[in-house]
Design an enzyme around this catalytic site. Structure first.
Site, PDB file in Angstrom:
ATOM      1  N   SER A  40       0.859  -1.185   0.000  1.00 58.51           N
ATOM      2  CA  SER A  40       0.000   0.000   0.000  1.00 58.51           C
ATOM      3  C   SER A  40       0.894   1.234   0.000  1.00 58.51           C
ATOM      4  CB  SER A  40      -0.886   0.003   1.242  1.00 58.51           C
ATOM      5  OG  SER A  40      -0.082   0.297   2.367  1.00 58.51           O
ATOM      6  N   LYS A  41       0.247   2.372  -0.016  1.00 58.53           N
ATOM      7  CA  LYS A  41       1.001   3.636  -0.084  1.00 58.53           C
ATOM      8  C   LYS A  41       1.980   3.801   1.077  1.00 58.53           C
ATOM      9  CE  LYS A  41      -2.053   6.448  -2.850  1.00 58.53           C
ATOM     10  NZ  LYS A  41      -3.302   7.195  -2.726  1.00 58.53           N
ATOM     11  N   ARG A  42       1.679   3.110   2.175  1.00 59.54           N
ATOM     12  CA  ARG A  42       2.589   3.184   3.320  1.00 59.54           C
ATOM     13  C   ARG A  42       3.994   2.712   2.944  1.00 59.54           C
ATOM     14  NH1 ARG A  42       2.166  -0.452   7.068  1.00 59.54           N
ATOM     15  NH2 ARG A  42       0.650  -1.682   5.912  1.00 59.54           N
TER      16      ARG A  42
ATOM     17  N   GLY B 216       5.388   3.112   0.032  1.00 60.58           N
ATOM     18  CA  GLY B 216       5.967   3.919  -1.041  1.00 60.58           C
ATOM     19  C   GLY B 216       4.961   3.996  -2.170  1.00 60.58           C
TER      20      GLY B 216
END
Ligand code: GLU
Length: 430
Positions: free
Chosen positions: A206-208, A210
């Site tokens: 996920s965006k966590r 990158g």
């Protein structure tokens, strides 16, 4: 043998995610390998969440990766009459019922049901579901809109899809879909459910972790061939080999050798591949790809050294096009500052003398090819009894404003005699 037909069926509710791109790639590769067709279908029946912007982003991402499609893009939103036709077919055949029927009628209809839905997944092996595990599937809502599992089956059946490769978040849909194929009397395609992509902490990517948008990687200076190479290796392997071009992959890829376990996204490996493709890339093409990054930095490459020559000096030193753009700046900026502190460090009185002598020798040298410049430096060191770094470091500082740059001979070769001399004199006067 009938034609192999594969499809990528993204929902246009966001950008092209790396997981989606890998699914698209696997489908594309199999279609190309088998000489079949690759079809693009936009699953936009969720009108509230689907946007044209997202469709454009998906098409842009696919195009960037080089995943061209033979048919489509088709839009599910154009197919509502077709879905209605299939609903009618099923109602007529008695394989669907309107859900206001009585419990007794329902019971009778259920007796007709098949007791097990099973399939041999090309990646995961045999998967079976008991029908009791499945609820009665709604195919059309009261407002007349078809549901997801139904539209997928109608489309895959009418597009004569032979193999469905998709993320394994769809495994639970597959038995329902198989029952629908059977109810419609359509051939059931083969299925391959690709394990998901995890972040380094083993949770779902996920965006966590990158960027997860393919185009964000382009904007960070990654090359499409590095991205393709990286994505295919997330789950698929071929002995110990690491480097694969799309052309290689068309012959080497097989869906059966995709692993069953989830791939872990490793940014360092992607960076390593990107550095490889930059190092071995065609400088002319890279120069073109570099231009938008230079524009962003306000670098005008039309005045000054030839950009392709500049790129050649940076191939070994750039892991991304962003790094290459940073490395390009000094070639086109002739007015950078020489700071007092570094001036004193690099241009000591002895170094100033060597630089002045370098200017004299450069003025006299006929040729500024790599070998002649090397000979000029060797001669200067021998005559003055100094080491190469005693000349090269102050010269590098004068020419680039810093202490790290491509090889000094390359820099001089690219800047040319006049600019080299002008910069050294400016540093000496600073
Ligand atoms: N539209 C679905 C998705 O984006 C894919 C459906 C499928 O591949 O069957 O997850």
């Amino acid at each position: 043998m009938s034609e192999v037909r594969l499809r990528f069926a993204p929902s246009p509710t966001g950008y092209l995610h790396v997981g989606g791109a890998r699914t698209a790639l696997f489908n594309w590769l199999l279609a190309r390998k088998k000489g079949g067709k690759f079809i693009l279908r936009i699953e936009d029946t969720d009108v509230a969440r689907s946007t044209q912007e997202s469709v454009d982003a998906i098409l842009e991402g696919m195009t960037w990766l080089g995943l061209d499609w033979d048919e489509g893009p088709f839009y599910q939103s154009d197919n509502f009459p077709l879905y209605r036709e299939y609903v009618e077919k099923m109602l007529t055949a008695g394989t669907a019922y309107k859900c206001y029927c009585s419990p007794a009628e329902l019971e009778k209809k259920r007796e007709l049901a098949i007791s097990e839905a099973a399939f041999d997944d090309l990646i995961k092996g045999r998967i079976s579901f008991q029908n009791e595990e499945l609820d009665d599937l709604i195919i059309q809502r009261t407002d007349g809109t078809p549901t997801y599992n139904f539209t997928v089956v109608v489309d895959d059946a009418s597009m004569r899809i032979t193999t469905v490769i998709r993320g394994d978040d769809h495994v639970n849909n597959t038995p329902r879909q198989i029952l629908l194929y059977e109810a419609l009397g359509c051939p059931v395609p083969k299925f391959a459910h690709v394990p998901m992509i995890l972040g380094e902490d083993k949770s779902r990517l996920s965006k966590r972790h990158g960027a997860t948008s393919v185009m964000a990687y382009r904007d960070m200076g990654f090359l499409p061939e590095a991205m393709v190479n990286y994505l295919v290796r997330l789950g698929w392997s071929y002995g110990d080999e690491e480097i694969f071009t799309l052309e290689d992959l068309i012959t080497k890829f097989s869906i059966e050798s995709v692993g069953r376990s989830a791939g872990v996204f490793n940014p360092d490996k992607l960076l390593w591949l990107n550095a490889h493709y930059i190092k071995t890339g065609d400088p002319k093409r890279l120069a073109e790809l570099l231009k938008p990054f230079l524009q962003e930095r306000g670098v005008d490459w039309t005045v000054g050294p030839d950009l392709v020559a500049v790129v050649r000096t940076l191939l070994d030193r750039s892991r991304t096009m962003l790094e290459m753009a940073d490395g390009t700046i000094f070639y086109y900026a002739s007015d950078f500052d020489y700071e007092e502190k570094s001036l004193a460090k690099f241009l000591t009185p002895a170094a100033r003398e060597l630089c002045a002598e370098l200017v004299e020798r450069l003025k006299q040298s006929e040729d500024l090819g790599h070998d002649s410049i090397a000979a000029l430096f060797d001669g200067l060191c021998a005559d003055k009894g100094v080491k190469m770094k005693d000349v090269a470091q102050p010269a590098r500082y004068a020419l680039t404003g810093g202490s790290a740059s491509p090889g000094i001979y390359d820099v001089i070769g690219v800047l040319g005699r006049d600019e080299t001399i002008r910069r050294i004199r400016r540093a000496l006067a600073a």
